[in-house]
Motif scaffolding. Structure first.
Motif, PDB file in Angstrom:
ATOM      1  N   LYS A 154       1.010  -1.039  -0.625  1.00  0.00           N
ATOM      2  CA  LYS A 154       0.079  -0.214   0.077  1.00  0.00           C
ATOM      3  C   LYS A 154       0.788   1.121   0.010  1.00  0.00           C
ATOM      4  O   LYS A 154       0.410   1.781  -1.064  1.00  0.00           O
ATOM      5  CB  LYS A 154      -0.818   0.066   1.253  1.00  0.00           C
ATOM      6  N   PHE A 155       2.131   1.284   0.586  1.00  0.00           N
ATOM      7  CA  PHE A 155       2.577   2.119   0.865  1.00  0.00           C
ATOM      8  C   PHE A 155       3.507   2.681  -0.538  1.00  0.00           C
ATOM      9  O   PHE A 155       3.225   3.668  -0.769  1.00  0.00           O
ATOM     10  CB  PHE A 155       3.546   2.224   2.113  1.00  0.00           C
ATOM     11  N   LEU A 156       4.253   2.064  -0.727  1.00  0.00           N
ATOM     12  CA  LEU A 156       4.360   1.558  -2.563  1.00  0.00           C
ATOM     13  C   LEU A 156       3.291   2.009  -3.635  1.00  0.00           C
ATOM     14  O   LEU A 156       3.719   2.904  -3.914  1.00  0.00           O
ATOM     15  CB  LEU A 156       5.202   0.209  -3.286  1.00  0.00           C
ATOM     16  N   THR A 157       2.398   1.709  -3.420  1.00  0.00           N
ATOM     17  CA  THR A 157       1.952   1.577  -4.006  1.00  0.00           C
ATOM     18  C   THR A 157       1.244   3.663  -4.290  1.00  0.00           C
ATOM     19  O   THR A 157       0.773   4.492  -5.021  1.00  0.00           O
ATOM     20  CB  THR A 157       0.279   1.676  -4.305  1.00  0.00           C
ATOM     21  N   LEU A 158       1.337   3.874  -2.879  1.00  0.00           N
ATOM     22  CA  LEU A 158       0.521   5.457  -2.559  1.00  0.00           C
ATOM     23  C   LEU A 158       2.070   5.896  -2.852  1.00  0.00           C
ATOM     24  O   LEU A 158       1.714   7.268  -3.663  1.00  0.00           O
ATOM     25  CB  LEU A 158       0.639   5.641  -0.804  1.00  0.00           C
ATOM     26  N   PHE A 159       3.257   5.766  -2.620  1.00  0.00           N
ATOM     27  CA  PHE A 159       4.123   6.601  -2.975  1.00  0.00           C
ATOM     28  C   PHE A 159       4.265   6.458  -4.144  1.00  0.00           C
ATOM     29  O   PHE A 159       4.590   8.327  -5.219  1.00  0.00           O
ATOM     30  CB  PHE A 159       5.853   6.032  -2.941  1.00  0.00           C
ATOM     31  N   TYR A 160       4.297   5.809  -5.168  1.00  0.00           N
ATOM     32  CA  TYR A 160       4.467   5.738  -6.784  1.00  0.00           C
ATOM     33  C   TYR A 160       2.848   6.376  -7.662  1.00  0.00           C
ATOM     34  O   TYR A 160       3.844   7.267  -8.745  1.00  0.00           O
ATOM     35  CB  TYR A 160       4.738   5.023  -7.674  1.00  0.00           C
ATOM     36  N   CYS A 161       2.587   6.523  -7.228  1.00  0.00           N
ATOM     37  CA  CYS A 161       1.002   7.051  -7.823  1.00  0.00           C
ATOM     38  C   CYS A 161       0.593   8.416  -7.348  1.00  0.00           C
ATOM     39  O   CYS A 161       0.413   9.163  -7.662  1.00  0.00           O
ATOM     40  CB  CYS A 161      -0.497   6.116  -7.503  1.00  0.00           C
ATOM     41  N   LEU A 162       0.910   8.507  -5.533  1.00  0.00           N
ATOM     42  CA  LEU A 162       0.747   9.969  -5.271  1.00  0.00           C
ATOM     43  C   LEU A 162       1.775  10.954  -5.206  1.00  0.00           C
ATOM     44  O   LEU A 162       1.673  12.537  -5.773  1.00  0.00           O
ATOM     45  CB  LEU A 162       0.171  10.361  -3.870  1.00  0.00           C
ATOM     46  N   VAL A 163       2.902  10.131  -4.301  1.00  0.00           N
ATOM     47  CA  VAL A 163       4.220  11.220  -4.658  1.00  0.00           C
ATOM     48  C   VAL A 163       4.844  11.707  -5.244  1.00  0.00           C
ATOM     49  O   VAL A 163       5.345  12.510  -5.373  1.00  0.00           O
ATOM     50  CB  VAL A 163       4.933  10.609  -3.017  1.00  0.00           C
ATOM     51  N   THR A 164       5.740  10.300  -6.319  1.00  0.00           N
ATOM     52  CA  THR A 164       6.242  11.096  -6.729  1.00  0.00           C
ATOM     53  C   THR A 164       5.546  11.671  -8.361  1.00  0.00           C
ATOM     54  O   THR A 164       6.427  13.156  -9.002  1.00  0.00           O
ATOM     55  CB  THR A 164       6.848   9.760  -7.864  1.00  0.00           C
ATOM     56  N   PRO A 165       4.203  11.871  -8.739  1.00  0.00           N
ATOM     57  CA  PRO A 165       3.650  12.947  -9.843  1.00  0.00           C
ATOM     58  C   PRO A 165       3.812  14.090  -8.912  1.00  0.00           C
ATOM     59  O   PRO A 165       4.060  15.376  -9.795  1.00  0.00           O
ATOM     60  CB  PRO A 165       2.449  12.356  -9.995  1.00  0.00           C
ATOM     61  N   THR A 166       3.312  14.184  -7.643  1.00  0.00           N
ATOM     62  CA  THR A 166       3.290  15.322  -6.966  1.00  0.00           C
ATOM     63  C   THR A 166       4.457  16.016  -6.941  1.00  0.00           C
ATOM     64  O   THR A 166       5.122  17.203  -6.942  1.00  0.00           O
ATOM     65  CB  THR A 166       2.540  15.318  -5.552  1.00  0.00           C
ATOM     66  N   LEU A 167       5.508  15.014  -6.438  1.00  0.00           N
ATOM     67  CA  LEU A 167       7.008  16.318  -6.976  1.00  0.00           C
ATOM     68  C   LEU A 167       7.495  16.413  -7.697  1.00  0.00           C
ATOM     69  O   LEU A 167       8.444  16.933  -8.039  1.00  0.00           O
ATOM     70  CB  LEU A 167       8.581  14.796  -6.069  1.00  0.00           C
ATOM     71  N   ASN A 168       6.954  15.913  -9.023  1.00  0.00           N
ATOM     72  CA  ASN A 168       7.589  16.299 -10.844  1.00  0.00           C
ATOM     73  C   ASN A 168       7.761  17.623 -10.130  1.00  0.00           C
ATOM     74  O   ASN A 168       8.964  17.882 -11.272  1.00  0.00           O
ATOM     75  CB  ASN A 168       7.097  15.360 -11.802  1.00  0.00           C
TER      76      ASN A 168
END
Length: 199
Positions: free
Chosen positions: A154-168
């Protein structure tokens, strides 16, 4: 983008010839086709797995590893197919990216001036940061053993679906001089406000 950086740093005089719009459209088409092909192969395989009784997906979204884990039949073939597609669609592009950045590093180290080396590394740093953030989490997510904990997934999915695109946008815009100046100005004002509050 790594090929774009490679042409910009290693073959700057040939940039307009090497990065023409037709090639860019072809690269985008290949990326989209690979994604659709993966979905067309894996979705039916995953959805045809039998589910025992009423079960809920203990996840933020219907992620393929979570759906495979819910099955009550032997999922070894589906997991093997997912692994092979994961290698083809994740590790092959990542290898090409790393090869291009390896060639860029060799070219940059040949530059005699420190300012030239710094400019070349700055050209590549934002994209390389995004690559590490995205590929690091998604490779671990899709190439991990099936018995990995659900909370970790769950954490990894949240990270690559939300955190990475938000940081881009932040990662890419922080290279812009105007954005850097505005950030320094805002942070400078915040510091002066904090200092005034203390006195």
């Amino acid at each position: 983008m790594s090929y774009d950086r490679y042409v910009a740093v290693c073959r700057p005089l040939h940039y307009t010839v090497g990065m023409h719009s037709h090639l860019c459209l072809q690269l985008v088409a290949v990326a989209w086709c690979c994604g659709f092909l993966n979905s067309f192969v894996m979705c039916p395989q995953t959805m045809h797995l039998s589910r025992c009784g009423r079960r809920e997906v203990d996840h933020f979204l219907c992620e393929m590893p979570a759906l495979i884990a819910m099955s009550c039949e032997d999922t070894m073939l589906v997991e093997a197919l997912a692994f092979v597609l994961g290698v083809a669609l994740l590790l092959v592009p990542l290898s090409l990216i790393l090869i291009s950045y390896g060639m860029i590093t060799v070219a940059v180290l040949r530059i005699k001036s420190a300012a030239g080396r710094k400019k070349a590394f700055n050209t590549c740093s934002s994209h390389l940061t995004v690559v590490i953030l995205f590929y690091g989490t998604i490779i671990y997510m899709y190439l991990q053993p099936a018995n990995t904990s659900q909370d970790q997934g769950k954490f990894l999915t949240l990270f690559y679906c939300l955190v990475t695109p938000t940081l881009n946008p932040f990662i890419y815009t922080l290279r812009n001089k105007d954005v850097k100046w505005a950030m320094r100005k805002v942070l400078g004002k915040d510091r002066s406000l904090l200092d005034a509050g203390r006195h």
